[in-house]
Enzyme design. Structure first.
Site, PDB file in Angstrom:
ATOM      1  N   SER A   8       0.751   6.535   0.475  1.00  0.00           N
ATOM      2  CA  SER A   8       0.041   5.359  -0.031  1.00  0.00           C
ATOM      3  C   SER A   8       1.032   4.258  -0.375  1.00  0.00           C
ATOM      4  CB  SER A   8      -0.776   5.733  -1.273  1.00  0.00           C
ATOM      5  OG  SER A   8      -1.115   4.547  -1.969  1.00  0.00           O
ATOM      6  N   HIS A  33      -1.717   5.016   4.247  1.00  0.00           N
ATOM      7  CA  HIS A  33      -2.877   4.847   3.376  1.00  0.00           C
ATOM      8  C   HIS A  33      -2.751   3.517   2.625  1.00  0.00           C
ATOM      9  CE1 HIS A  33      -6.199   6.482   0.881  1.00  0.00           C
ATOM     10  NE2 HIS A  33      -5.594   5.896  -0.144  1.00  0.00           N
ATOM     11  N   ASP A  35      -4.561   0.860  -0.113  1.00  0.00           N
ATOM     12  CA  ASP A  35      -5.529   0.813  -1.213  1.00  0.00           C
ATOM     13  C   ASP A  35      -5.919  -0.616  -1.539  1.00  0.00           C
ATOM     14  OD1 ASP A  35      -5.730   3.668  -2.121  1.00  0.00           O
ATOM     15  OD2 ASP A  35      -3.554   3.408  -2.202  1.00  0.00           O
ATOM     16  N   MET A  37      -8.234  -2.977  -3.833  1.00  0.00           N
ATOM     17  CA  MET A  37      -8.992  -2.933  -5.100  1.00  0.00           C
ATOM     18  C   MET A  37      -9.438  -4.343  -5.483  1.00  0.00           C
ATOM     19  SD  MET A  37      -6.600  -0.380  -7.316  1.00  0.00           S
ATOM     20  CE  MET A  37      -5.787   1.038  -6.550  1.00  0.00           C
ATOM     21  N   HIS A  66      -8.527   2.482   2.148  1.00  0.00           N
ATOM     22  CA  HIS A  66      -9.353   2.996   1.053  1.00  0.00           C
ATOM     23  C   HIS A  66      -9.849   1.798   0.245  1.00  0.00           C
ATOM     24  CE1 HIS A  66      -9.266   5.516  -2.949  1.00  0.00           C
ATOM     25  NE2 HIS A  66     -10.470   5.124  -2.616  1.00  0.00           N
ATOM     26  N   MET A  68     -11.629   0.195  -2.651  1.00  0.00           N
ATOM     27  CA  MET A  68     -12.156   0.377  -4.009  1.00  0.00           C
ATOM     28  C   MET A  68     -12.738  -0.949  -4.445  1.00  0.00           C
ATOM     29  SD  MET A  68      -9.028   2.737  -5.260  1.00  0.00           S
ATOM     30  CE  MET A  68      -8.106   2.298  -3.787  1.00  0.00           C
ATOM     31  N   MET A 137     -11.356  11.967  -4.538  1.00  0.00           N
ATOM     32  CA  MET A 137     -10.391  11.418  -5.504  1.00  0.00           C
ATOM     33  C   MET A 137     -10.015  12.507  -6.500  1.00  0.00           C
ATOM     34  SD  MET A 137      -9.759   8.476  -4.457  1.00  0.00           S
ATOM     35  CE  MET A 137      -8.560   8.148  -5.755  1.00  0.00           C
ATOM     36  N   GLY A 142      -7.699   3.510  -9.138  1.00  0.00           N
ATOM     37  CA  GLY A 142      -7.235   2.278  -9.776  1.00  0.00           C
ATOM     38  C   GLY A 142      -5.720   2.164  -9.871  1.00  0.00           C
ATOM     39  N   PHE A 143      -5.055   3.289 -10.008  1.00  0.00           N
ATOM     40  CA  PHE A 143      -3.603   3.227 -10.215  1.00  0.00           C
ATOM     41  C   PHE A 143      -2.899   4.414  -9.554  1.00  0.00           C
ATOM     42  CE2 PHE A 143      -5.875   1.311 -13.724  1.00  0.00           C
ATOM     43  CZ  PHE A 143      -5.297   0.050 -13.796  1.00  0.00           C
ATOM     44  N   GLY A 145       0.381   7.117  -9.692  1.00  0.00           N
ATOM     45  CA  GLY A 145       1.178   7.769 -10.726  1.00  0.00           C
ATOM     46  C   GLY A 145       0.385   8.457 -11.828  1.00  0.00           C
ATOM     47  N   ASP A 175      -6.744  12.458  -2.632  1.00  0.00           N
ATOM     48  CA  ASP A 175      -5.950  11.291  -3.047  1.00  0.00           C
ATOM     49  C   ASP A 175      -5.783  11.270  -4.559  1.00  0.00           C
ATOM     50  OD1 ASP A 175      -4.833   8.766  -3.327  1.00  0.00           O
ATOM     51  OD2 ASP A 175      -6.593   7.675  -2.583  1.00  0.00           O
ATOM     52  N   GLY A 176      -4.519  11.348  -5.007  1.00  0.00           N
ATOM     53  CA  GLY A 176      -4.212  11.188  -6.430  1.00  0.00           C
ATOM     54  C   GLY A 176      -3.443  12.359  -7.000  1.00  0.00           C
ATOM     55  N   GLY A 177      -2.236  12.075  -7.478  1.00  0.00           N
ATOM     56  CA  GLY A 177      -1.443  13.113  -8.139  1.00  0.00           C
ATOM     57  C   GLY A 177      -0.967  14.215  -7.208  1.00  0.00           C
ATOM     58  N   GLY A 197       1.333   8.801  -3.188  1.00  0.00           N
ATOM     59  CA  GLY A 197       1.927   7.503  -3.515  1.00  0.00           C
ATOM     60  C   GLY A 197       3.259   7.669  -4.220  1.00  0.00           C
TER      61      GLY A 197
END
Ligand code: DX5
Ligand code: ZN
Length: 216
Positions: A8, A33, A35, A37, A66, A68, A137, A142-143, A145, A175-177, A197
């Site tokens: 990402s 990827h 993002d 937003m 993606h 958002m 998700m 939104g963020f 990290g 997606d995420g962490g 990311g």
């Protein structure tokens, strides 16, 4: 199928996007990827079509976009013109999801449907055969990290069951962490595509990190 890796760009250096994309081009990454937003659906704003159109000129990997944003169906044409491979819309933003998925495919893109952490997989029962991917998700969007929501592994298992039972061809992206530990568990649970990311871009050697994720 061997799993795919989609770094990402949100965690990249925005002063040097060309260099970041070239790093991705020369890596084992399968997709890039991206993002987008809007500050309405999520509490952050990133970039839009001018940036996407600029990235298109240097990116040699398929672009996994993606969205958002509210009312993503308004931008099918713009996304297709920007060279998008996979257009991911959030389930929570689409009142007429079936129509939107059809429009995305008619415009020549693959259609992905994204679920927020609180949205259950069973809501996809009547659409899962019509989509090319489901993006789960594993953080609240939104963020970059943020820390991985544990419950996501169980959701992958349930989505895999739904896909197998219905004969859907949809890929499962998470997606995420994502890091080497969470990534391994997600693949074992049935994920096909991992987004990462911070774990990639904040590592000392992003290309080696992508290679390590690919080797899981
Ligand atoms: C978050 C974005 C993610 C984000 C992932 O809303 O959708 O793609 O960049 O970042 P990490 O891997 O750092 O959680
Ligand atoms: Zn994302």
């Amino acid at each position: 199928m061997k799993h795919l890796i989609a770094p990402s760009l949100l965690s990249g250096n925005f002063l040097d996007l060309r260099r970041e994309v070239e790093m991705i081009n020369n890596s084992d990454a399968d997709w890039l990827h991206l993002d987008i937003m809007d500050g309405v659906f999520v509490p952050n704003i990133t970039f839009g079509f001018p940036v996407l159109n600029a990235l298109k000129t240097v990116c040699r990997k398929p672009m996994d976009v993606h969205l958002m944003i509210v009312e993503p169906q308004k931008f099918v044409r713009e996304l297709a013109e920007a060279g998008t491979y996979m257009m991911n819309v959030h389930y929570e933003t689409c009142v007429h999801l079936h129509r939107t998925v059809n429009e995305i495919r008619k415009a020549g893109m693959k259609a992905g449907v994204t679920l927020n952490p609180h949205t259950p997989v069973c809501l996809l029962e009547d659409i899962v055969r019509d989509v090319d991917m489901v993006l789960l998700m594993s953080v609240n969007p939104g963020f970059s990290g943020q820390s991985f929501i544990e419950h996501s592994v169980e959701k992958v298992v349930r989505l895999r069951e739904l896909i197998d039972r219905t004969g859907s061809k949809a890929l499962i992206e998470v997606d995420g962490g994502v890091n080497l530990q969470t990534g391994k568990r997600l693949i074992e649970a049935g994920a096909d595509v991992l987004v990462a990311g911070n774990f990639v871009f904040k590592s000392p050697d992003p290309r080696a990190t992508i290679q390590a994720l690919k080797a899981l």
